[in-house]
Design an enzyme around this catalytic site. Structure first.
Site, short mmCIF file in Angstrom:
data_model
loop_
_atom_site.label_atom_id
_atom_site.label_comp_id
_atom_site.label_asym_id
_atom_site.label_seq_id
_atom_site.Cartn_x
_atom_site.Cartn_y
_atom_site.Cartn_z
CD GLU A 71 -5.47 0.68 2.27
OE1 GLU A 71 -5.92 0.33 1.16
OE2 GLU A 71 -5.32 -0.11 3.22
CB SER A 116 -9.06 -0.69 3.86
OG SER A 116 -9.60 -1.93 3.45
NE ARG A 150 -3.68 -2.45 0.28
CZ ARG A 150 -3.40 -3.71 -0.07
NH1 ARG A 150 -2.24 -3.97 -0.67
NH2 ARG A 150 -4.25 -4.69 0.16
#
Length: 302
Positions: free
Chosen positions: A295, A225, A173
């Site tokens: 995130e 998320s 990520r």
């Protein structure tokens, strides 16, 4: 004349220009204040030219894809927001070049139908190709770095450049973009290398991923998320363990279905979502000594 007004006079050839556009209309959260200038571009060339114009005028620029994975401040975004709808595509056998404003999920599904393997895991991921590059999007054990060959970047005032994926420092990520190592450079195109596969098999696998995702994740307005998963435990388990499942702040809430999804249940403010994020970080840190890393990107005038 202000820098914003000077820039506005130069942008009209590149796309549709609006002033004080409410960004809540353009985010999956349904949250966000106005952008000073909002320009919709429909090609990588227009994206590059508008980006250069903003840099030349000394005006900050933010490239908006599908509006997922971001939380836009209630005060909005100063400068220029580029609504990136550049979606051109070119094929050369197993190598596919795709412009950065294309839907990542739609592209992945199209590759499955075409019988090209390597992106089946991505059929449910929101966002654009450009966003997928920046965050090294991934799911179910796969990530974009697995198939990405190179990307074309717009360099402020200095043309464009193809950069090998190996030079982008892609990790879970994250990438050189999220670490601020390629500041001011816009993703224009990406090139992926896939492998030959069987379309019916790939589509069946994609359908299984769809079913799994829909069974586990909430619908409605959210940004995906909220936190990256720490090495030793999924973020949702930690948030659940500190008693925050279903917690509300105004009309923002932590989903009862999946604690790593924060949702807008009506007319939530960015400030209320940010409060829930900070509270989850505080509680998890105090109880487990784990630092939850967002995130979701905070965008605009915070």
């Amino acid at each position: 004349m202000s820098a914003i007004e000077t820039l506005a006079t130069t942008l009209s050839p590149f796309g549709e220009l609006r002033r004080s556009e409410n960004l809540a209309r353009h985010t999956t959260f349904g949250i966000g204040g106005p952008a000073d200038l909002f320009l919709t571009v429909r090609s990588a060339d227009a994206l590059a030219r508008a980006t250069n114009a903003a840099h030349s005028a000394g005006v900050p620029v933010f490239v908006l894809g599908s509006g997922s994975n971001i939380l836009v401040a209630d005060a909005g975004v100063r400068g220029l927001v580029l609504d990136n709808r550049a979606r051109g595509e070119a094929h050369d056998d197993l190598v596919v070049r795709i412009e950065s404003g294309a839907s990542f999920a739609a592209f992945a599904r199209k590759m499955c139908r075409t019988g090209l393997e390597g992106l089946t895991w991505a059929v449910g991921i929101p966002g654009t190709i450009g966003g997928a590059v920046v965050y090294n999007a991934g799911a179910y054990g796969g990530c974009l770095a697995d198939v990405l060959r190179r990307v074309r970047l717009q360099l402020p005032g200095d043309g464009d450049q193809w950069v090998d994926a190996a030079d982008l420092g892609m990790v879970y990520r994250g990438s050189a973009f999220t670490r601020g190592q390629v500041g001011g450079k816009a993703v224009l195109e990406a090139e992926v290398e896939l492998s030959a596969g069987d379309a019916p098999t790939l589509l069946a696998r994609a359908a299984a991923f769809d079913e799994k995702r829909l069974g586990a994740q909430p619908r409605g307005r959210n940004a995906g998320s909220t936190f990256k998963n720490p090495p030793d435990s999924p973020a949702w388990k930690l948030i659940d363990a500190v008693g925050m499942r279903g917690m509300r702040r105004g009309e923002a809430a932590i989903s009862d279905k999946h604690c790593n999804f924060f949702v807008n249940e009506g007319n939530a403010s960015a400030a209320d979502v940010a409060w829930l994020i900070a509270e989850a970080q505080r509680r998890v840190s105090e109880q487990f000594g784990v630092a939850l890393e967002p995130e979701v990107e905070f965008v605009g005038a915070w």
